[in-house]
Design a protein around this motif. Structure first.
Motif, PDB file in Angstrom:
ATOM      1  N   ARG A 246       0.831  -1.216   0.000  1.00  0.00           N
ATOM      2  CA  ARG A 246       0.000   0.000   0.000  1.00  0.00           C
ATOM      3  C   ARG A 246       0.860   1.259   0.000  1.00  0.00           C
ATOM      4  O   ARG A 246       0.452   2.297  -0.526  1.00  0.00           O
ATOM      5  CB  ARG A 246      -0.946   0.002   1.214  1.00  0.00           C
ATOM      6  N   GLU A 247       2.032   1.172   0.626  1.00  0.00           N
ATOM      7  CA  GLU A 247       2.894   2.347   0.723  1.00  0.00           C
ATOM      8  C   GLU A 247       4.157   2.228  -0.134  1.00  0.00           C
ATOM      9  O   GLU A 247       5.057   3.047  -0.039  1.00  0.00           O
ATOM     10  CB  GLU A 247       3.305   2.592   2.185  1.00  0.00           C
ATOM     11  N   THR A 248       4.215   1.189  -0.958  1.00  0.00           N
ATOM     12  CA  THR A 248       5.386   0.963  -1.812  1.00  0.00           C
ATOM     13  C   THR A 248       4.932   0.816  -3.251  1.00  0.00           C
ATOM     14  O   THR A 248       4.039   0.029  -3.558  1.00  0.00           O
ATOM     15  CB  THR A 248       6.127  -0.325  -1.399  1.00  0.00           C
ATOM     16  N   ARG A 249       5.551   1.591  -4.147  1.00  0.00           N
ATOM     17  CA  ARG A 249       5.192   1.499  -5.563  1.00  0.00           C
ATOM     18  C   ARG A 249       6.459   1.411  -6.416  1.00  0.00           C
ATOM     19  O   ARG A 249       7.423   2.114  -6.166  1.00  0.00           O
ATOM     20  CB  ARG A 249       4.367   2.710  -6.010  1.00  0.00           C
ATOM     21  N   VAL A 250       6.406   0.533  -7.417  1.00  0.00           N
ATOM     22  CA  VAL A 250       7.478   0.428  -8.399  1.00  0.00           C
ATOM     23  C   VAL A 250       6.959   1.001  -9.709  1.00  0.00           C
ATOM     24  O   VAL A 250       5.888   0.624 -10.183  1.00  0.00           O
ATOM     25  CB  VAL A 250       7.921  -1.031  -8.606  1.00  0.00           C
ATOM     26  N   VAL A 251       7.706   1.932 -10.277  1.00  0.00           N
ATOM     27  CA  VAL A 251       7.297   2.600 -11.506  1.00  0.00           C
ATOM     28  C   VAL A 251       8.272   2.223 -12.616  1.00  0.00           C
ATOM     29  O   VAL A 251       9.477   2.467 -12.510  1.00  0.00           O
ATOM     30  CB  VAL A 251       7.275   4.136 -11.330  1.00  0.00           C
ATOM     31  N   ALA A 252       7.747   1.586 -13.660  1.00  0.00           N
ATOM     32  CA  ALA A 252       8.551   1.217 -14.827  1.00  0.00           C
ATOM     33  C   ALA A 252       7.714   1.558 -16.059  1.00  0.00           C
ATOM     34  O   ALA A 252       6.974   0.718 -16.574  1.00  0.00           O
ATOM     35  CB  ALA A 252       8.906  -0.265 -14.796  1.00  0.00           C
ATOM     36  N   LEU A 253       7.831   2.789 -16.500  1.00  0.00           N
ATOM     37  CA  LEU A 253       6.983   3.273 -17.584  1.00  0.00           C
ATOM     38  C   LEU A 253       7.445   2.733 -18.937  1.00  0.00           C
ATOM     39  O   LEU A 253       8.645   2.578 -19.185  1.00  0.00           O
ATOM     40  CB  LEU A 253       6.982   4.804 -17.615  1.00  0.00           C
ATOM     41  N   GLY A 254       6.460   2.479 -19.797  1.00  0.00           N
ATOM     42  CA  GLY A 254       6.767   2.019 -21.140  1.00  0.00           C
ATOM     43  C   GLY A 254       6.935   3.174 -22.108  1.00  0.00           C
ATOM     44  O   GLY A 254       7.142   4.321 -21.711  1.00  0.00           O
ATOM     45  N   LYS A 255       6.833   2.853 -23.369  1.00  0.00           N
ATOM     46  CA  LYS A 255       6.977   3.871 -24.415  1.00  0.00           C
ATOM     47  C   LYS A 255       5.883   4.921 -24.261  1.00  0.00           C
ATOM     48  O   LYS A 255       4.718   4.595 -24.049  1.00  0.00           O
ATOM     49  CB  LYS A 255       6.860   3.199 -25.786  1.00  0.00           C
ATOM     50  N   PRO A 256       6.224   6.214 -24.321  1.00  0.00           N
ATOM     51  CA  PRO A 256       5.198   7.255 -24.159  1.00  0.00           C
ATOM     52  C   PRO A 256       4.185   7.246 -25.284  1.00  0.00           C
ATOM     53  O   PRO A 256       4.510   6.930 -26.432  1.00  0.00           O
ATOM     54  CB  PRO A 256       6.018   8.559 -24.159  1.00  0.00           C
ATOM     55  N   SER A 257       2.940   7.568 -24.938  1.00  0.00           N
ATOM     56  CA  SER A 257       1.882   7.667 -25.938  1.00  0.00           C
ATOM     57  C   SER A 257       2.070   8.933 -26.767  1.00  0.00           C
ATOM     58  O   SER A 257       2.900   9.790 -26.439  1.00  0.00           O
ATOM     59  CB  SER A 257       0.516   7.709 -25.248  1.00  0.00           C
ATOM     60  N   ASN A 258       1.284   9.065 -27.822  1.00  0.00           N
ATOM     61  CA  ASN A 258       1.356  10.284 -28.636  1.00  0.00           C
ATOM     62  C   ASN A 258       1.028  11.512 -27.801  1.00  0.00           C
ATOM     63  O   ASN A 258       1.640  12.571 -27.955  1.00  0.00           O
ATOM     64  CB  ASN A 258       0.391  10.177 -29.821  1.00  0.00           C
ATOM     65  N   ARG A 259       0.054  11.370 -26.910  1.00  0.00           N
ATOM     66  CA  ARG A 259      -0.316  12.492 -26.044  1.00  0.00           C
ATOM     67  C   ARG A 259       0.840  12.853 -25.117  1.00  0.00           C
ATOM     68  O   ARG A 259       1.162  14.026 -24.932  1.00  0.00           O
ATOM     69  CB  ARG A 259      -1.561  12.139 -25.228  1.00  0.00           C
ATOM     70  N   GLU A 260       1.472  11.836 -24.528  1.00  0.00           N
ATOM     71  CA  GLU A 260       2.577  12.083 -23.608  1.00  0.00           C
ATOM     72  C   GLU A 260       3.778  12.700 -24.330  1.00  0.00           C
ATOM     73  O   GLU A 260       4.506  13.510 -23.761  1.00  0.00           O
ATOM     74  CB  GLU A 260       2.985  10.777 -22.915  1.00  0.00           C
ATOM     75  N   GLN A 261       3.969  12.326 -25.586  1.00  0.00           N
ATOM     76  CA  GLN A 261       5.082  12.893 -26.347  1.00  0.00           C
ATOM     77  C   GLN A 261       4.912  14.385 -26.585  1.00  0.00           C
ATOM     78  O   GLN A 261       5.902  15.102 -26.773  1.00  0.00           O
ATOM     79  CB  GLN A 261       5.224  12.154 -27.681  1.00  0.00           C
ATOM     80  N   SER A 262       3.655  14.844 -26.576  1.00  0.00           N
ATOM     81  CA  SER A 262       3.408  16.263 -26.819  1.00  0.00           C
ATOM     82  C   SER A 262       3.365  17.075 -25.527  1.00  0.00           C
ATOM     83  O   SER A 262       3.239  18.297 -25.564  1.00  0.00           O
ATOM     84  CB  SER A 262       2.088  16.442 -27.576  1.00  0.00           C
ATOM     85  N   ALA A 263       3.462  16.390 -24.381  1.00  0.00           N
ATOM     86  CA  ALA A 263       3.379  17.064 -23.081  1.00  0.00           C
ATOM     87  C   ALA A 263       4.760  17.504 -22.608  1.00  0.00           C
ATOM     88  O   ALA A 263       5.790  17.147 -23.187  1.00  0.00           O
ATOM     89  CB  ALA A 263       2.747  16.127 -22.047  1.00  0.00           C
ATOM     90  N   TRP A 264       4.778  18.307 -21.546  1.00  0.00           N
ATOM     91  CA  TRP A 264       6.035  18.633 -20.868  1.00  0.00           C
ATOM     92  C   TRP A 264       6.727  17.326 -20.523  1.00  0.00           C
ATOM     93  O   TRP A 264       6.102  16.385 -19.998  1.00  0.00           O
ATOM     94  CB  TRP A 264       5.717  19.442 -19.614  1.00  0.00           C
ATOM     95  N   TYR A 265       8.021  17.234 -20.770  1.00  0.00           N
ATOM     96  CA  TYR A 265       8.706  15.952 -20.654  1.00  0.00           C
ATOM     97  C   TYR A 265       8.525  15.294 -19.291  1.00  0.00           C
ATOM     98  O   TYR A 265       8.306  14.084 -19.187  1.00  0.00           O
ATOM     99  CB  TYR A 265      10.199  16.109 -20.952  1.00  0.00           C
ATOM    100  N   PHE A 266       8.615  16.074 -18.215  1.00  0.00           N
ATOM    101  CA  PHE A 266       8.542  15.503 -16.868  1.00  0.00           C
ATOM    102  C   PHE A 266       7.115  15.160 -16.431  1.00  0.00           C
ATOM    103  O   PHE A 266       6.918  14.548 -15.386  1.00  0.00           O
ATOM    104  CB  PHE A 266       9.162  16.469 -15.856  1.00  0.00           C
ATOM    105  N   GLN A 267       6.129  15.546 -17.224  1.00  0.00           N
ATOM    106  CA  GLN A 267       4.730  15.443 -16.803  1.00  0.00           C
ATOM    107  C   GLN A 267       4.307  14.004 -16.524  1.00  0.00           C
ATOM    108  O   GLN A 267       3.609  13.735 -15.547  1.00  0.00           O
ATOM    109  CB  GLN A 267       3.826  16.058 -17.875  1.00  0.00           C
ATOM    110  N   ARG A 268       4.731  13.062 -17.376  1.00  0.00           N
ATOM    111  CA  ARG A 268       4.319  11.661 -17.181  1.00  0.00           C
ATOM    112  C   ARG A 268       4.955  11.039 -15.945  1.00  0.00           C
ATOM    113  O   ARG A 268       4.494  10.010 -15.433  1.00  0.00           O
ATOM    114  CB  ARG A 268       4.635  10.835 -18.430  1.00  0.00           C
TER     115      ARG A 268
END
Length: 255
Positions: A60-82
């Motif tokens: 509940r208090e521990t999270r592992v983040v391993a993001l995949g390839k950014p979506s088209n929307r994420e590619q157009s956002a501020w880089y750090f936003q995702r």
């Protein structure tokens, strides 16, 4: 360098995992926000380290983040936003299995970003991390380095082990081909993003058991928590050390 026997490794790992539980209890009670970033060569052992850290912690208090390839929307956002959506809140521990430093590594080497996008990232990441630290977030950054021979062995093992098929990616085939380019990108990333507020630690990760033990030991040594064992040893500098900005040779990184 001596190797851990399985019995000694298992015993030492259990002792350190008990300390991790104490650490988690403390940061939950204290509303601390902890972020640990793991970067490094392909097949350097990031997954294995993260698994041993989180194995007995509260999900509940521990999270592992391993993001995949950014979506088209994420590619157009501020880089750090995702990435900002995954940052820890009070009482949480978040571990990034690769992070915004993708831009300084694989994106740089493989041409997935422009020179302008790379320079924008390198010019803003230190300020971004400074803001996080000033907000009260505790951040640790680890770069896992392995030799070229060891990487070749581990990448080959993925192809034959049915339990590691999910680790295989098209980027794997390029890791050895672009070894020197990754070394250059690594060196530039470390030298330009190592700061007093968010320093890098270098991990010599050819030996998986020593890597896991020493990273966990380093985390416990650097963070304050109630009930810390007085017998907690100092991390072995043959395997893990602070990055030395003024003395590049002392980091002993794989060429």
């Amino acid at each position: 360098m001596s190797r851990f026997s399985k019995v000694r490794y298992t015993s030492r790992l259990r002792e350190l995992q008990i300390e991790l539980v104490k650490l988690q209890r403390h940061f939950i009670e204290s509303d601390d926000k902890i972020l640990i970033i793991f970067e490094g060569r392909d097949a350097a052992g990031k997954d294995g380290v993260i698994k041993r850290i989180t194995e007995h912690l509260s999900p509940r208090e521990t999270r592992v983040v391993a993001l995949g390839k950014p979506s088209n929307r994420e590619q157009s956002a501020w880089y750090f936003q995702r990435y900002t959506a995954h940052l820890p809140v009070a009482g949480e521990l978040v571990l990034f299995n690769r992070s915004w430093y993708n831009r300084a590594g694989v994106e740089r080497v493989m041409g997935f970003c422009t020179d302008a996008e790379y320079e924008e990232f390198m010019g803003s990441v230190v300020e971004f991390e400074d803001m996080l630290v000033r907000s009260g977030l505790k951040m640790l950054k680890y770069y896992l380095d392995i030799s070229r021979d060891e990487q070749e062995i581990r990448l080959a093992a993925r192809k034959t082990n049915p339990l590691k098929q999910w680790k295989i990616s098209p980027i794997d085939a390029q890791a050895l081909k672009y070894w020197e380019a990754y070394s250059q990108a690594r060196d530039e990333m470390l030298s330009r993003t190592h700061t007093v507020a968010s320093p890098w630690a270098i991990v010599h990760a050819n030996d998986k058991r020593h890597t896991r033990i020493n990273i966990i030991n380093d985390i416990l040594t650097r963070l304050r928590y109630r009930g810390k064992s007085e017998s907690l040893p100092i991390p072995d500098t043959r395997y893990i050390m602070p990055y030395q900005l003024d003395e590049p040779a002392s980091n002993r990184l794989a060429p």
